[in-house]
Design a protein around this motif. Structure first.
Motif, PDB file in Angstrom:
ATOM      1  N   LEU A  56     -10.122  19.297  -5.941  1.00 53.02           N
ATOM      2  CA  LEU A  56      -9.727  20.187  -7.031  1.00 53.02           C
ATOM      3  C   LEU A  56     -10.895  21.096  -7.395  1.00 53.02           C
ATOM      4  CD1 LEU A  56      -7.935  17.509  -9.205  1.00 53.02           C
ATOM      5  CD2 LEU A  56      -6.846  19.288  -7.816  1.00 53.02           C
ATOM      6  N   HIS A  57     -10.557  22.279  -7.913  1.00 53.43           N
ATOM      7  CA  HIS A  57     -11.573  23.261  -8.294  1.00 53.43           C
ATOM      8  C   HIS A  57     -11.309  23.747  -9.723  1.00 53.43           C
ATOM      9  CE1 HIS A  57     -12.918  23.316  -4.169  1.00 53.43           C
ATOM     10  NE2 HIS A  57     -11.670  23.506  -3.784  1.00 53.43           N
ATOM     11  N   GLU A  58     -12.348  24.240 -10.336  1.00 51.42           N
ATOM     12  CA  GLU A  58     -12.269  24.764 -11.704  1.00 51.42           C
ATOM     13  C   GLU A  58     -11.051  25.682 -11.856  1.00 51.42           C
ATOM     14  OE1 GLU A  58     -13.837  25.048 -15.601  1.00 51.42           O
ATOM     15  OE2 GLU A  58     -14.674  23.883 -13.969  1.00 51.42           O
ATOM     16  N   ASN A  59     -10.290  25.451 -12.931  1.00 45.23           N
ATOM     17  CA  ASN A  59      -9.124  26.258 -13.309  1.00 45.23           C
ATOM     18  C   ASN A  59      -7.936  26.150 -12.364  1.00 45.23           C
ATOM     19  OD1 ASN A  59     -10.275  27.302 -15.726  1.00 45.23           O
ATOM     20  ND2 ASN A  59     -11.506  28.675 -14.473  1.00 45.23           N
ATOM     21  N   MET A 111     -14.936  19.640 -15.458  1.00 46.10           N
ATOM     22  CA  MET A 111     -14.238  20.799 -14.962  1.00 46.10           C
ATOM     23  C   MET A 111     -12.942  20.947 -15.742  1.00 46.10           C
ATOM     24  SD  MET A 111     -12.604  20.931 -11.103  1.00 46.10           S
ATOM     25  CE  MET A 111     -12.748  19.212 -10.723  1.00 46.10           C
ATOM     26  N   GLN A 112     -12.502  22.170 -15.906  1.00 42.39           N
ATOM     27  CA  GLN A 112     -11.245  22.433 -16.600  1.00 42.39           C
ATOM     28  C   GLN A 112     -10.135  22.662 -15.590  1.00 42.39           C
ATOM     29  OE1 GLN A 112     -11.861  25.709 -19.306  1.00 42.39           O
ATOM     30  NE2 GLN A 112     -12.477  24.326 -20.913  1.00 42.39           N
ATOM     31  N   LEU A 113      -9.003  21.997 -15.837  1.00 46.23           N
ATOM     32  CA  LEU A 113      -7.805  22.159 -15.028  1.00 46.23           C
ATOM     33  C   LEU A 113      -6.631  22.425 -15.955  1.00 46.23           C
ATOM     34  CD1 LEU A 113      -8.176  19.057 -12.671  1.00 46.23           C
ATOM     35  CD2 LEU A 113      -8.721  21.429 -12.112  1.00 46.23           C
ATOM     36  N   LEU A 153      -4.298  22.984 -20.694  1.00 43.46           N
ATOM     37  CA  LEU A 153      -5.703  23.033 -20.290  1.00 43.46           C
ATOM     38  C   LEU A 153      -6.382  21.726 -20.676  1.00 43.46           C
ATOM     39  CD1 LEU A 153      -7.969  24.812 -19.100  1.00 43.46           C
ATOM     40  CD2 LEU A 153      -8.445  25.558 -21.439  1.00 43.46           C
ATOM     41  N   GLN A 154      -6.991  21.054 -19.690  1.00 43.69           N
ATOM     42  CA  GLN A 154      -7.645  19.771 -19.945  1.00 43.69           C
ATOM     43  C   GLN A 154      -8.985  19.731 -19.223  1.00 43.69           C
ATOM     44  OE1 GLN A 154      -5.292  16.180 -19.593  1.00 43.69           O
ATOM     45  NE2 GLN A 154      -3.394  17.327 -19.830  1.00 43.69           N
ATOM     46  N   GLU A 155      -9.895  18.965 -19.790  1.00 39.02           N
ATOM     47  CA  GLU A 155     -11.225  18.749 -19.212  1.00 39.02           C
ATOM     48  C   GLU A 155     -11.196  17.418 -18.455  1.00 39.02           C
ATOM     49  OE1 GLU A 155     -15.084  19.880 -18.410  1.00 39.02           O
ATOM     50  OE2 GLU A 155     -13.737  21.013 -19.704  1.00 39.02           O
ATOM     51  N   THR A 156     -11.785  17.389 -17.261  1.00 41.26           N
ATOM     52  CA  THR A 156     -11.817  16.156 -16.474  1.00 41.26           C
ATOM     53  C   THR A 156     -13.045  16.133 -15.575  1.00 41.26           C
ATOM     54  OG1 THR A 156     -10.590  14.779 -14.903  1.00 41.26           O
ATOM     55  CG2 THR A 156     -10.419  17.154 -14.606  1.00 41.26           C
ATOM     56  N   ASN A 157     -13.428  14.935 -15.172  1.00 33.48           N
ATOM     57  CA  ASN A 157     -14.496  14.766 -14.188  1.00 33.48           C
ATOM     58  C   ASN A 157     -13.918  14.479 -12.801  1.00 33.48           C
ATOM     59  OD1 ASN A 157     -16.643  15.133 -15.992  1.00 33.48           O
ATOM     60  ND2 ASN A 157     -16.468  13.023 -16.687  1.00 33.48           N
ATOM     61  N   ALA A 158     -12.601  14.332 -12.719  1.00 35.75           N
ATOM     62  CA  ALA A 158     -11.946  14.021 -11.450  1.00 35.75           C
ATOM     63  C   ALA A 158     -12.089  15.192 -10.475  1.00 35.75           C
ATOM     64  CB  ALA A 158     -10.478  13.705 -11.685  1.00 35.75           C
ATOM     65  N   THR A 159     -12.318  14.864  -9.211  1.00 34.46           N
ATOM     66  CA  THR A 159     -12.467  15.910  -8.200  1.00 34.46           C
ATOM     67  C   THR A 159     -11.362  15.880  -7.154  1.00 34.46           C
ATOM     68  OG1 THR A 159     -13.924  14.497  -6.896  1.00 34.46           O
ATOM     69  CG2 THR A 159     -14.974  16.013  -8.489  1.00 34.46           C
ATOM     70  N   THR A 160     -10.509  14.849  -7.190  1.00 36.45           N
ATOM     71  CA  THR A 160      -9.377  14.769  -6.270  1.00 36.45           C
ATOM     72  C   THR A 160      -8.100  14.507  -7.063  1.00 36.45           C
ATOM     73  OG1 THR A 160      -9.516  12.376  -5.918  1.00 36.45           O
ATOM     74  CG2 THR A 160     -10.820  13.779  -4.432  1.00 36.45           C
ATOM     75  N   ILE A 161      -6.966  14.731  -6.431  1.00 32.63           N
ATOM     76  CA  ILE A 161      -5.690  14.473  -7.095  1.00 32.63           C
ATOM     77  C   ILE A 161      -5.571  13.000  -7.453  1.00 32.63           C
ATOM     78  CG2 ILE A 161      -3.185  14.450  -6.773  1.00 32.63           C
ATOM     79  CD1 ILE A 161      -3.529  16.986  -5.066  1.00 32.63           C
ATOM     80  N   GLN A 162      -5.924  12.128  -6.522  1.00 30.44           N
ATOM     81  CA  GLN A 162      -5.820  10.686  -6.770  1.00 30.44           C
ATOM     82  C   GLN A 162      -6.683  10.265  -7.955  1.00 30.44           C
ATOM     83  OE1 GLN A 162      -6.252   8.328  -3.272  1.00 30.44           O
ATOM     84  NE2 GLN A 162      -6.242   6.393  -4.385  1.00 30.44           N
ATOM     85  N   ALA A 163      -7.905  10.773  -8.030  1.00 30.42           N
ATOM     86  CA  ALA A 163      -8.790  10.439  -9.150  1.00 30.42           C
ATOM     87  C   ALA A 163      -8.233  10.985 -10.458  1.00 30.42           C
ATOM     88  CB  ALA A 163     -10.190  10.991  -8.898  1.00 30.42           C
ATOM     89  N   LEU A 164      -7.658  12.169 -10.427  1.00 27.83           N
ATOM     90  CA  LEU A 164      -7.067  12.747 -11.632  1.00 27.83           C
ATOM     91  C   LEU A 164      -5.890  11.906 -12.107  1.00 27.83           C
ATOM     92  CD1 LEU A 164      -6.907  15.002 -13.727  1.00 27.83           C
ATOM     93  CD2 LEU A 164      -5.518  16.305 -12.079  1.00 27.83           C
TER      94      LEU A 164
END
Length: 65
Positions: free
Chosen positions: A50-53, A1-3, A9-20
């Protein structure tokens, strides 16, 4: 997902703030986190999804005089 993290702009597989934060190697002791201009409480970092963008800002408090 891109955040957008602190304006980059960065690509990540993290889905929560803590994981990011773990993926980025960010120290959690002196930080605040905001997603889309909303401050997220530290207690919610492990469950806030977290959600895309999403625009994520990590803030470090600096003391001074």
């Amino acid at each position: 997902m891109q955040l957008i993290i602190n304006g980059v702009l960065q690509e990540t597989n993290a889905t929560t703030i803590q994981a990011l934060m773990a993926d980025l190697g960010i120290e959690t002791k002196v930080m605040a986190a905001a997603v889309n201009m909303n401050v997220i409480k530290k207690e919610q970092w492990s469950s806030f999804e977290l959600h895309e963008n999403d625009k994520v800002e990590f803030l470090q408090f600096v003391g001074g005089g």
